[in-house]
Motif scaffolding. Structure first.
Motif, PDB file in Angstrom:
ATOM      1  N   GLU A 121     -29.225  23.873  33.207  1.00  0.00           N
ATOM      2  CA  GLU A 121     -28.969  24.676  32.011  1.00  0.00           C
ATOM      3  C   GLU A 121     -27.775  24.175  31.205  1.00  0.00           C
ATOM      4  O   GLU A 121     -27.122  24.939  30.496  1.00  0.00           O
ATOM      5  CB  GLU A 121     -28.744  26.140  32.400  1.00  0.00           C
ATOM      6  N   THR A 122     -27.509  22.883  31.270  1.00  0.00           N
ATOM      7  CA  THR A 122     -26.333  22.357  30.579  1.00  0.00           C
ATOM      8  C   THR A 122     -26.413  22.545  29.058  1.00  0.00           C
ATOM      9  O   THR A 122     -25.379  22.569  28.389  1.00  0.00           O
ATOM     10  CB  THR A 122     -26.134  20.863  30.889  1.00  0.00           C
ATOM     11  N   LYS A 124     -26.909  25.156  27.559  1.00  0.00           N
ATOM     12  CA  LYS A 124     -26.352  26.466  27.208  1.00  0.00           C
ATOM     13  C   LYS A 124     -24.824  26.485  27.286  1.00  0.00           C
ATOM     14  O   LYS A 124     -24.198  27.502  26.975  1.00  0.00           O
ATOM     15  CB  LYS A 124     -26.932  27.538  28.122  1.00  0.00           C
ATOM     16  N   PHE A 125     -24.236  25.370  27.700  1.00  0.00           N
ATOM     17  CA  PHE A 125     -22.788  25.282  27.818  1.00  0.00           C
ATOM     18  C   PHE A 125     -22.186  24.744  26.517  1.00  0.00           C
ATOM     19  O   PHE A 125     -22.863  24.102  25.715  1.00  0.00           O
ATOM     20  CB  PHE A 125     -22.397  24.349  28.974  1.00  0.00           C
ATOM     21  N   GLU A 126     -20.898  25.017  26.336  1.00  0.00           N
ATOM     22  CA  GLU A 126     -20.179  24.415  25.211  1.00  0.00           C
ATOM     23  C   GLU A 126     -20.285  22.892  25.358  1.00  0.00           C
ATOM     24  O   GLU A 126     -19.927  22.330  26.387  1.00  0.00           O
ATOM     25  CB  GLU A 126     -18.707  24.845  25.231  1.00  0.00           C
ATOM     26  N   THR A 347     -17.739  29.206  30.226  1.00  0.00           N
ATOM     27  CA  THR A 347     -17.984  27.883  29.653  1.00  0.00           C
ATOM     28  C   THR A 347     -19.328  27.794  28.939  1.00  0.00           C
ATOM     29  O   THR A 347     -19.665  26.756  28.385  1.00  0.00           O
ATOM     30  CB  THR A 347     -17.956  26.815  30.764  1.00  0.00           C
ATOM     31  N   ARG A 348     -20.083  28.882  28.975  1.00  0.00           N
ATOM     32  CA  ARG A 348     -21.383  28.890  28.325  1.00  0.00           C
ATOM     33  C   ARG A 348     -21.452  30.082  27.376  1.00  0.00           C
ATOM     34  O   ARG A 348     -20.936  31.163  27.655  1.00  0.00           O
ATOM     35  CB  ARG A 348     -22.525  28.922  29.344  1.00  0.00           C
ATOM     36  N   GLU A 349     -22.112  29.870  26.241  1.00  0.00           N
ATOM     37  CA  GLU A 349     -22.116  30.855  25.168  1.00  0.00           C
ATOM     38  C   GLU A 349     -22.772  32.167  25.584  1.00  0.00           C
ATOM     39  O   GLU A 349     -22.347  33.251  25.165  1.00  0.00           O
ATOM     40  CB  GLU A 349     -22.810  30.261  23.945  1.00  0.00           C
TER      41      GLU A 349
END
Length: 423
Positions: A121-122, A124-126, A347-349
């Motif tokens: 799910e990278t 979904k991260f900043e 770290t994820r929105e």
């Protein structure tokens, strides 16, 4: 970044091979669950309890995996992991400062996570945090928490001094801290003389400690001299708290701010929980959080935080279990729980939910992430803080000129980066 930031890196350890096997305590047999070891470097008092609870949730959801939780003091963890990875006893998963990730990856201590469940799910991260977890275009960590630096200020003290908004430039801060001192008798500003906290003054002049593309040390560049001169002038101005260079400087500054004895500091969100325990911030709304004042070239603050990384010496079964664990601990649900309980920045929105944003400290720092400057992907980067910090104290205390002090810092940096030229 954590309390009492440790800048030094044992560079020689980067040459150690990661051929050792994982700790025997992380073993399993064909009839039992796989047991992985996790070294958590979070604050043992304020944060660890949340992560212990999440470990139990993970084990309940994954009955074939057990997690041996070990809380390792942040200040000891880097060297301890380097030693363990070069012999025996390295954990399967480590909560690593973002500055450690490139060095550990270069040494061969870390397993790439590209294409594994940990990295599913990278997107979904900043994005800048994912880039910061890479080394030579491979992903070696999944960001668990992030942080940056901002201006923490006491709204009540500012109001008493007739200040209606946070300063936008360092000169405005200089004027504000003088007003606070004159109108309230309280020090207007205090500075923690560690290398990490100098970076906004360099970024504000559009420079860094090094230019990786040009392979050049820029610690002593004209722009760096200008940035440090700005800091030097700020600390010499009326309203600045006397520079504390003792071993307890960090704690002393935080105690002074939290108790209302100083009106503004440069600090990160890892101190939110402690600040709110202070007498000056029983009303959380009294805490102001603003972008750091700008230099002549604009704003800039370092991005910090911690990645979960997997040890390369673990066998396949432990690697797979580690990947599942990392994915769980960095999921939106886990990050929401950690942020709500610990006051840390996700770290994820999708983890910035309404309950998370009810914390004014988190809401304030989330707004600052967009101006954060990612750490350069250089294994020796964190080591450069040490010569900068050593010379900074001499410069601001008048023992050394700015240009000559930064020349000496650059010469020390050259020992770490012999292939780099200097300004």
């Amino acid at each position: 970044m954590r309390r009492g930031i440790a800048a030094a890196v044992v560079v020689a350890a980067l040459t150690i091979s990661a051929s050792a096997c994982s700790d025997g305590s992380s073993g399993s047999d064909s009839s039992g669950p796989v047991t992985i070891t996790w070294w958590d470097t979070s604050d043992a008092t304020n944060e660890a309890g949340t992560y212990k609870a999440l470990v139990k949730e993970f084990e309940k959801a994954n009955p074939g995996i057990r997690v041996k939780y070990v809380n390792v003091p942040f200040g000891d963890a880097q060297t301890k992991f380097q030693t363990a990875a070069g012999s025996k006893g390295a954990p399967d998963v480590l909560r690593a400062d973002v500055g450690w990730t490139p060095g550990f990856a270069k040494a061969g201590f870390l397993a790439p996570l590209d294409g594994t469940p940990a990295a599913a799910e990278t997107g979904k991260f900043e994005s800048n945090l994912i880039e910061q977890a890479k080394y030579e275009n491979k992903l070696y960590g999944i960001p668990q928490v992030t942080d940056t630096l901002g201006l923490m200020y006491n709204k009540e003290l500012f109001a008493k001094a007739g200040i209606t908004k946070a300063p936008g430039t360092w000169n405005e801060l200089k004027a504000d801290m003088a007003n606070v001192k004159e109108k309230t008798g309280v020090d207007g500003f205090a500075f923690n003389p560690q290398g990490y906290y100098v970076m906004p003054f360099l970024f504000g002049e559009n420079t860094d400690m090094v230019d990786v593309d040009a392979q050049k040390i820029t610690l002593n560049s004209p722009a760096a001299v200008k940035g440090v001169d700005t800091l030097k002038g700020l600390l010499a101005a009326p309203g600045a708290r006397k520079l504390d260079t003792t071993s307890n400087a960090y704690a002393n500054i935080m105690d002074a701010f939290s108790s209302g004895k100083v009106a503004a500091i440069i600090q990160g969100p890892w101190e939110n929980a402690n600040v709110f325990k202070g007498s000056a911030f029983k009303d959380k709304a009294n805490l102001g959080i603003a972008p750091l004042p700008a230099g002549s070239a604009g704003h800039g603050a370092p991005l910090g935080g911690h990645n979960l990384v997997a040890y390369a010496g673990s066998d396949q079964a432990h690697q797979e279990a580690s990947q599942k664990f990392i994915a769980f601990m960095t999921s939106a649900t886990s990050q929401e729980k950690a942020a709500t309980a610990n006051g840390t920045l996700p770290t994820r929105e999708d983890a910035y939910t309404i309950p998370v944003l009810r914390n004014p400290g988190i809401a304030g720092y989330q707004d600052l992430l967009s101006q954060g400057v990612p750490r350069l992907p250089l294994p020796e980067y964190s080591s450069l803080y040490t010569p900068l910090e050593t010379q900074l104290i001499k410069i601001v205390s008048g023992q050394e000129g700015t240009a000559s002090g930064l020349d000496k810092a650059a010469a020390e940096a050259k020992r770490l980066l012999p292939d780099y030229s200097t300004s």
